[in-house]
Design a protein around this motif. Structure first.
Motif, PDB file in Angstrom:
ATOM      1  N   THR A  98       0.835  -1.196   0.000  1.00 32.53           N
ATOM      2  CA  THR A  98       0.000   0.000   0.000  1.00 32.53           C
ATOM      3  C   THR A  98       0.872   1.249   0.000  1.00 32.53           C
ATOM      4  N   VAL A  99       0.187   2.373  -0.245  1.00 36.64           N
ATOM      5  CA  VAL A  99       0.841   3.677  -0.200  1.00 36.64           C
ATOM      6  C   VAL A  99       1.516   3.867   1.167  1.00 36.64           C
ATOM      7  N   LEU A 100       0.753   3.594   2.218  1.00 39.89           N
ATOM      8  CA  LEU A 100       1.281   3.771   3.578  1.00 39.89           C
ATOM      9  C   LEU A 100       2.527   2.909   3.809  1.00 39.89           C
ATOM     10  N   GLU A 101       2.457   1.646   3.367  1.00 36.45           N
ATOM     11  CA  GLU A 101       3.605   0.740   3.570  1.00 36.45           C
ATOM     12  C   GLU A 101       4.843   1.226   2.805  1.00 36.45           C
ATOM     13  N   ASN A 102       4.623   1.729   1.587  1.00 38.45           N
ATOM     14  CA  ASN A 102       5.747   2.247   0.806  1.00 38.45           C
ATOM     15  C   ASN A 102       6.394   3.443   1.490  1.00 38.45           C
ATOM     16  N   VAL A 103       5.557   4.344   2.008  1.00 37.85           N
ATOM     17  CA  VAL A 103       6.108   5.540   2.653  1.00 37.85           C
ATOM     18  C   VAL A 103       6.853   5.138   3.928  1.00 37.85           C
ATOM     19  N   LYS A 104       6.273   4.199   4.680  1.00 37.42           N
ATOM     20  CA  LYS A 104       6.921   3.769   5.922  1.00 37.42           C
ATOM     21  C   LYS A 104       8.244   3.051   5.661  1.00 37.42           C
ATOM     22  N   ALA A 105       8.331   2.392   4.501  1.00 40.34           N
ATOM     23  CA  ALA A 105       9.596   1.729   4.163  1.00 40.34           C
ATOM     24  C   ALA A 105      10.732   2.748   4.130  1.00 40.34           C
ATOM     25  N   GLY A 106      10.422   3.968   3.707  1.00 42.08           N
ATOM     26  CA  GLY A 106      11.434   5.031   3.681  1.00 42.08           C
ATOM     27  C   GLY A 106      11.878   5.420   5.081  1.00 42.08           C
ATOM     28  N   ALA A 107      10.962   5.362   6.032  1.00 46.38           N
ATOM     29  CA  ALA A 107      11.304   5.714   7.419  1.00 46.38           C
ATOM     30  C   ALA A 107      12.193   4.632   8.031  1.00 46.38           C
ATOM     31  N   VAL A 108      11.973   3.391   7.632  1.00 47.50           N
ATOM     32  CA  VAL A 108      12.719   2.280   8.213  1.00 47.50           C
ATOM     33  C   VAL A 108      14.157   2.233   7.667  1.00 47.50           C
ATOM     34  N   PHE A 109      14.295   2.552   6.360  1.00 50.32           N
ATOM     35  CA  PHE A 109      15.617   2.432   5.737  1.00 50.32           C
ATOM     36  C   PHE A 109      16.378   3.750   5.661  1.00 50.32           C
ATOM     37  N   GLY A 110      15.774   4.846   6.053  1.00 44.63           N
ATOM     38  CA  GLY A 110      16.376   6.157   5.842  1.00 44.63           C
ATOM     39  C   GLY A 110      17.355   6.580   6.914  1.00 44.63           C
ATOM     40  N   LEU A 138      -4.531   2.408  -0.333  1.00 41.57           N
ATOM     41  CA  LEU A 138      -4.539   1.938  -1.729  1.00 41.57           C
ATOM     42  C   LEU A 138      -3.238   1.225  -2.066  1.00 41.57           C
ATOM     43  N   LYS A 139      -3.360   0.206  -2.941  1.00 39.93           N
ATOM     44  CA  LYS A 139      -2.161  -0.442  -3.470  1.00 39.93           C
ATOM     45  C   LYS A 139      -1.523   0.510  -4.482  1.00 39.93           C
ATOM     46  N   VAL A 140      -0.213   0.559  -4.468  1.00 38.82           N
ATOM     47  CA  VAL A 140       0.492   1.473  -5.362  1.00 38.82           C
ATOM     48  C   VAL A 140       0.165   1.201  -6.828  1.00 38.82           C
ATOM     49  N   GLY A 141      -0.091  -0.089  -7.159  1.00 38.03           N
ATOM     50  CA  GLY A 141      -0.457  -0.459  -8.525  1.00 38.03           C
ATOM     51  C   GLY A 141      -1.760   0.177  -9.009  1.00 38.03           C
ATOM     52  N   GLN A 142      -2.595   0.674  -8.082  1.00 35.94           N
ATOM     53  CA  GLN A 142      -3.884   1.288  -8.453  1.00 35.94           C
ATOM     54  C   GLN A 142      -3.761   2.791  -8.694  1.00 35.94           C
ATOM     55  N   LEU A 143      -2.596   3.359  -8.478  1.00 32.01           N
ATOM     56  CA  LEU A 143      -2.478   4.819  -8.496  1.00 32.01           C
ATOM     57  C   LEU A 143      -2.233   5.364  -9.897  1.00 32.01           C
ATOM     58  N   THR A 144      -2.566   6.632 -10.089  1.00 28.19           N
ATOM     59  CA  THR A 144      -2.196   7.322 -11.325  1.00 28.19           C
ATOM     60  C   THR A 144      -0.693   7.623 -11.260  1.00 28.19           C
ATOM     61  N   TYR A 145      -0.154   8.030 -12.416  1.00 30.01           N
ATOM     62  CA  TYR A 145       1.285   8.266 -12.512  1.00 30.01           C
ATOM     63  C   TYR A 145       1.767   9.322 -11.522  1.00 30.01           C
TER      64      TYR A 145
END
Ligand SMILES: Nc1ncnc2c1ncn2[C@@H]1O[C@H](COP(=O)(O)OP(=O)(O)O)[C@@H](O)[C@H]1O
Ligand SMILES: [Mg+2]
Length: 245
Positions: A98-110, A138-145
């Motif tokens: 999801t969008v949230l999981e992707n953003v949080k991945a940045g917090a974990v690896f940053g 939302l899943k990132v695959g569902q998003l607009t560009y």
């Protein structure tokens, strides 16, 4: 005279791919709170320069320093942890997350690692900042560009980077999205972020950068105030020779 110590410095940075010198003896500094434009025709070595700074590639020669400490030979994840975050010319996200999981991945690896509720709260604030409020599930695959680009930006910001590298972040946006995109980067600038902006959209360079560095065929051909650099005959010549634009 006020001495401003650079956040990021490149000295004699060179990258060879076999016989091709993609980046040739690059020297430049980025000072704190600066939005530095890195421009040049296609194939001039801009993305390679960002790849060298972020550690995706190792320089063949030269030194890259972050606040005076060399990072030249560190692995990409160590450079990220020291505070260099980036977006890619072609968006790279985790599509099934999801969008949230992707953003949080940045917090974990940053640079500044966050976990649990702290990471959640910060991710929510960043999603709001980039225009993704309410879309965390939302899943990132569902998003607009443009929304995938927003996710990528929020993910990069989640690590509290000292330097943010944006590789043609505005490319491919329609005119309305472009205005939103420029406004978003302007907000980063107003927050005092330190950014290297690789961009073909000259309106964005003019309105967002104080200074820019111009590359042609791997070499720095100009550096200085945006208006001066864009009026430089050598820069104009380099761009006129580029049929891809
Ligand atoms: N991994 C690679 N292997 C070989 N050549 C590369 C590689 N990456 C980039 N190049 C070459 O280096 C030059 C600079 O590319 P790049 O940095 O992508 O330019 P820009 O981002 O300014 O368009 C180009 O000639 C490109 O083909
Ligand atoms: Mg590029």
């Amino acid at each position: 005279m006020r001495m401003v110590s650079p956040v990021l410095s490149l000295r004699g940075v060179t990258k060879r791919f076999g016989g091709l010198v993609a980046v040739n003896g690059m020297d430049f500094d980025v000072t704190e709170h600066e939005v530095l434009g890195l421009i040049g025709p296609n194939g001039s070595g801009k993305s390679t320069t960002l790849n060298l700074i972020s550690g995706a590639l190792m320089p063949s020669e030269g030194t890259i320093s972050l606040r005076g400490a060399p990072i030249t030979h560190l692995a990409a994840q160590d450079i990220a942890r020291k505070g260099v975050a980036r977006t890619f010319q072609l968006v790279r996200l985790l599509p099934s997350m999801t969008v949230l999981e992707n953003v949080k991945a940045g917090a974990v690896f940053g640079h500044r690692r966050r976990w649990g509720t702290e990471a959640n709260a910060q991710a929510q604030a960043l999603m709001e900042q980039v225009g993704l409020a309410g879309r965390g599930h939302l899943k990132v695959g569902q998003l607009t560009y443009i929304d995938t680009k927003r996710v990528e930006l929020a993910r990069a910001l989640a690590g509290d980077p000292k330097v943010l590298l944006l590789d043609e972040w505005l490319a491919g946006l329609n005119p309305t999205e472009l205005e939103e995109g420029i406004a978003l980067i302007r907000r980063l600038r107003d927050e005092g972020r330190t950014v290297i902006l690789v961009e073909h959209v000259m309106d964005a360079i003019r309105s967002l950068c104080d200074r820019c560095v111009v590359m042609a065929s791997g070499t720095k051909i100009a550096e200085g105030a945006v208006a001066d650099v864009l009026a430089d005959p050598e820069v104009i010549r380099a761009y006129l020779g580029d049929d891809d634009d």
